[in-house]
Design an enzyme around this catalytic site. Sequence first.
Site, short mmCIF file in Angstrom:
data_model
loop_
_atom_site.label_atom_id
_atom_site.label_comp_id
_atom_site.label_asym_id
_atom_site.label_seq_id
_atom_site.Cartn_x
_atom_site.Cartn_y
_atom_site.Cartn_z
N THR A 178 24.96 -56.33 22.51
CA THR A 178 24.49 -55.19 23.33
C THR A 178 23.46 -54.61 22.64
O THR A 178 23.62 -54.40 21.20
CB THR A 178 25.85 -54.24 23.56
OG1 THR A 178 26.82 -55.23 24.41
CG2 THR A 178 25.43 -52.93 24.35
N GLY A 179 22.67 -53.67 23.41
CA GLY A 179 21.70 -52.85 22.58
C GLY A 179 20.28 -53.22 23.05
O GLY A 179 20.16 -54.29 23.67
N THR A 186 17.72 -54.44 21.01
CA THR A 186 17.39 -55.48 20.42
C THR A 186 17.69 -56.87 21.61
O THR A 186 16.87 -57.68 22.17
CB THR A 186 17.57 -55.73 19.13
OG1 THR A 186 17.42 -54.53 18.45
CG2 THR A 186 16.66 -56.79 18.54
N ASP A 201 23.37 -61.10 18.63
CA ASP A 201 23.56 -59.60 18.73
C ASP A 201 22.59 -58.90 17.73
O ASP A 201 22.40 -59.51 16.75
CB ASP A 201 24.78 -59.34 18.67
CG ASP A 201 25.25 -57.90 19.15
OD1 ASP A 201 24.57 -57.22 19.50
OD2 ASP A 201 26.58 -57.45 19.22
N ALA A 254 22.45 -55.15 15.24
CA ALA A 254 23.47 -54.36 14.29
C ALA A 254 22.38 -53.25 13.92
O ALA A 254 21.29 -53.11 14.19
CB ALA A 254 23.54 -55.14 13.00
N GLY A 267 26.92 -48.88 17.30
CA GLY A 267 25.98 -47.86 17.76
C GLY A 267 26.10 -47.60 19.28
O GLY A 267 25.87 -46.40 19.86
N GLU A 293 32.02 -56.75 21.10
CA GLU A 293 31.27 -57.70 20.24
C GLU A 293 31.86 -58.13 18.91
O GLU A 293 31.34 -59.48 18.77
CB GLU A 293 30.09 -56.65 19.58
CG GLU A 293 29.25 -56.07 20.57
CD GLU A 293 28.21 -54.99 20.13
OE1 GLU A 293 27.24 -54.58 20.53
OE2 GLU A 293 28.66 -54.34 18.87
C1 5RP Z 1 26.09 -52.07 20.10
C2 5RP Z 1 25.64 -52.36 18.63
C3 5RP Z 1 24.07 -52.64 18.63
O1 5RP Z 1 23.96 -54.34 18.37
C4 5RP Z 1 23.40 -51.76 17.74
O2 5RP Z 1 23.58 -50.75 17.94
C5 5RP Z 1 22.14 -52.20 17.47
O3 5RP Z 1 21.26 -51.60 18.64
P1 5RP Z 1 19.83 -51.69 18.75
O4 5RP Z 1 19.35 -53.13 19.01
O5 5RP Z 1 19.49 -50.89 20.08
O6 5RP Z 1 19.36 -51.06 17.71
O7 5RP Z 1 26.43 -52.42 18.01
O8 5RP Z 1 27.38 -51.57 20.09
#
Ligand code: 5RP
Length: 219
Positions: A28-29, A31, A81, A83, A96, A103
Amino acid sequence: MDATQKKRAAARAALEFIEPGTRLGVGTGSTVNCLIDLLPGVRDRIECLVSSSKATTALLEKQGFEVSTLNQVGALDLYIDGADESNKRLQLIKGGGGALTREKILASAARRFVCIVDDSKLVGMLGSFPLPVEVLPMALEFVSRRLVKLRGQPVWRKDFVTDNRNYILDVRGLQIVNPLETEERINRIPGVVTVGIFAHRPADVLLIAGDQGVRELRA
Ligand code: 5RP
């Protein structure tokens, strides 16, 4: 390269890890959203998909993918995923976006965990990013007090409810010298559902996108 271009580059590099017949877990997120944009190009290599959040499920379905449950699929070959932070041992802070519990389950169910980040996420010591902790709502105050005893400064993430109908505490001020120990200590507090330290299940491969391209760290 700006941050979005780096995220896209890391996501593109992750496609190489998707082999024919892959049972894929998707994180999720922002990226991972770049990865989801690219997944139709490798559709023929994906046996089935499991999602880590409602948000990711919606995006995958928009791309025409059928999303399976972990119960249906059993084990995953690969989990990809992002981070919030990673150290050089590929121990992570995640959550985040608030999806840390699902996850962590998918990362643990996967034979291989490939983490995709831009170079701002690589740190010497975990803990500058406020540590997300998913908490049962009735235990919010109790868990907060316990986290203060560990020298953290927990802040309730207001107006946010996780996909599991729980709350998130974002904990500032923790110097996470020993991620394995801190993960265990916080996990042991009654009422904690999941702590966003991924040290017992770190990434196996970290793809870090920077101005010079994408480099790879392995555990
Ligand atoms: C979501 C997460 C995401 O992997 C982490 O917040 C990174 O997000 P982004 O790719 O938007 O920087 O742990 O729960």
